[in-house]
Write a protein that holds these residues in place. Structure first.
Motif, PDB file in Angstrom:
ATOM      1  N   GLU A   1       8.758  -9.222  -0.454  1.00 38.54           N
ATOM      2  CA  GLU A   1       8.193  -8.241   0.367  1.00 38.54           C
ATOM      3  C   GLU A   1       8.134  -6.799  -0.267  1.00 38.54           C
ATOM      4  O   GLU A   1       9.177  -6.375  -0.603  1.00 38.54           O
ATOM      5  N   THR A   2       7.021  -6.174  -0.460  1.00 36.34           N
ATOM      6  CA  THR A   2       6.810  -4.751  -0.906  1.00 36.34           C
ATOM      7  C   THR A   2       7.480  -3.797   0.278  1.00 36.34           C
ATOM      8  O   THR A   2       6.823  -3.895   1.419  1.00 36.34           O
ATOM      9  N   LEU A   3       8.434  -3.040  -0.015  1.00 35.34           N
ATOM     10  CA  LEU A   3       8.892  -1.996   1.166  1.00 35.34           C
ATOM     11  C   LEU A   3       7.998  -0.730   0.971  1.00 35.34           C
ATOM     12  O   LEU A   3       8.304  -0.167  -0.053  1.00 35.34           O
ATOM     13  N   THR A   4       7.610  -0.269   1.766  1.00 36.82           N
ATOM     14  CA  THR A   4       6.942   1.106   1.695  1.00 36.82           C
ATOM     15  C   THR A   4       7.146   2.002   3.004  1.00 36.82           C
ATOM     16  O   THR A   4       7.367   1.281   4.116  1.00 36.82           O
ATOM     17  N   GLY A   5       7.058   2.926   3.069  1.00 35.70           N
ATOM     18  CA  GLY A   5       7.363   4.116   4.268  1.00 35.70           C
ATOM     19  C   GLY A   5       8.779   3.543   4.982  1.00 35.70           C
ATOM     20  O   GLY A   5       9.591   3.571   4.272  1.00 35.70           O
TER      21      GLY A   5
END
Length: 323
Positions: A113-117
Motif C-alpha cells: 500500500e502506498t501511504l500518502t497524506g
C-alpha cells in the motif's frame, strides 16, 4: 477442553511480586461496564481472552454469541473476528475441536500500500539495556526523562511496563512527557526480582504510541535533553537503535582509564539504548474477518487464536455448543 471441561482462556502469569506487568500475560474481559459486578459476571460467563504481552483488542463471535457463551447445535456456523493489534497481524486461526478449520493470513495484504497524506500508525519506543553487571555490578538502575512531539495527534499510549514507578502524561493532543526507570539485577535482589519471560535480568520499559500524522512530517523524541528527529515514513520503513556510547566510554574511563579500544564492543554492549521499533499503519494491525465453519454438533467448541508478526498472541475463550 477435549475431555469435556468447559473453561475460559486467560493468560495472566502466576507472578506474585507485582501483578499486571507486561511480559507475564494479561486477562482481558468483555463486560457491560467497569463495575465489580459486571466484571465478575463476565469472568464467570467466560467472556474473556488472554494476551501474551501487549493489549491486543479482540472481539470474537459465533452465530451472534460472544466468546465463552453457549449456543445451540446448528447446520451453519458464522464466525466473526475483529482485531485491533499492537503490531502487524500475521494470521488468525479458527480452531474447532482442537483442529484448525480456517486460517486468515494478513501478511501480504497491506505491505504494498502506498501511504500518502495523513496516516494512522503505531510504533513501540523502548528504553533500557545498559552496563553488563559482570563488569559494573553496582549499576542497576537508570532514570530517564523525555517527551514525544508530533505535528499530528497522539491517539493512544499503551504502557508496556515491567516494574512500578513509571509515568507518562499527555500535554495537549500532540505531545507526551514520560518519566521512566529501567533496572537490572538478579533474582536475589528483592527490588529487582520480578521475572520477565523475554529478558529476565533486564527490565526495559516500553510504550506503544498510536499517532495520526502526515507521512512526511517529523516526530521529535527528546531523551534526557537530547533530541532525535525522524520522518514518519522512516519510522514506518525500519527500526532505529540509538546507543548512548559516549556515556559508556565516559564510564569506562572513570572505572578502568579506558575510553578507546581496537573494537567498539566494550562500549556498545555496555551502553544504554533507545530503540524505536519499526512502525506499522492501521491497515496492518486492524482486521475484520468473517468465515463459515460448517455444522455445529452437540459438545463442539470453536475458539480463535491471533498471531502478530512480532510473536505476540491472543487467545479467545471457546464458544460451546450445548443444548
Amino acid at each position: 477442553m477435549k475431555e469435556g471441561a468447559v473453561t475460559g482462556i486467560i493468560c495472566s502469569g502466576d507472578n506474585h511480586v507485582c501483578p499486571a506487568i507486561t511480559g507475564n500475560g494479561f486477562l482481558a474481559v468483555w463486560s457491560e461496564d467497569r463495575s465489580r459486578e459486571s466484571i465478575f459476571k463476565a469472568l464467570l460467563n467466560r467472556n474473556v481472552y488472554g494476551v501474551t504481552r501487549s493489549r491486543i483488542q479482540l472481539n470474537y463471535e459465533l452465530n451472534g454469541a460472544l466468546m465463552g457463551d453457549f449456543i445451540e447445535p446448528s447446520q451453519t456456523s458464522e464466525a466473526k473476528v475483529e482485531v485491533k493489534g499492537t503490531n502487524a497481524i500475521d494470521r488468525i486461526e479458527f480452531i474447532k475441536n482442537n483442529v484448525v478449520k480456517d486460517t486468515y493470513i494478513h501478511n501480504g495484504q497491506w505491505e504494498e500500500e502506498t501511504l500518502t497524506g495523513n496516516v494512522v500508525f503505531k510504533f513501540e519506543l523502548e528504553l533500557g539495556w545498559g552496563p553488563d553487571q559482570r563488569v559494573y555490578p553496582d549499576i542497576q538502575e537508570k532514570h530517564w526523562t523525555g517527551s514525544l512531539k508530533t505535528t499530528g495527534k497522539i491517539l493512544d499510549i499503551e504502557k508496556l511496563w515491567t516494574t512500578p514507578g513509571q509515568s507518562v502524561s499527555m500535554i495537549g493532543e500532540s505531545e507526551a512527557e514520560f518519566d521512566i526507570n529501567t533496572t537490572k539485577g538478579g533474582y536475589g535482589n528483592e527490588k529487582l526480582s520480578q521475572k520477565n519471560h523475554q529478558t529476565p535480568y533486564i527490565q526495559n520499559q516500553s510504550m506503544i504510541f498510536e499517532i495520526e500524522a502526515d507521512v512526511n512530517s517529523d516526530l521529535e523524541i527528546i531523551i534526557d535533553d537530547k533530541t532525535y528527529s525522524y520522518k514518519v515514513k522512516d519510522i514506518l520503513s525500519e527500526s532505529h537503535l540509538i546507543g548512548l556510547v559516549d556515556e559508556a566510554k565516559k564510564l569506562a574511563k572513570e572505572r578502568f582509564d579506558k575510553d578507546n579500544f581496537y573494537r567498539s564492543d566494550p562500549f556498545w554492549h555496555n551502553a544504554y539504548k533507545v530503540k524505536i521499533h519499526r512502525g506499522v499503519p492501521a491497515t496492518a494491525y486492524e482486521v475484520t474477518y468473517e468465515t463459515e465453519l460448517g455444522e455445529l454438533a452437540q459438545d463442539d467448541y470453536v475458539l480463535v487464536k491471533v498471531y502478530q508478526r512480532n510473536g505476540e498472541r491472543a487467545w479467545a475463550s471457546p464458544i460451546w455448543v450445548k443444548n
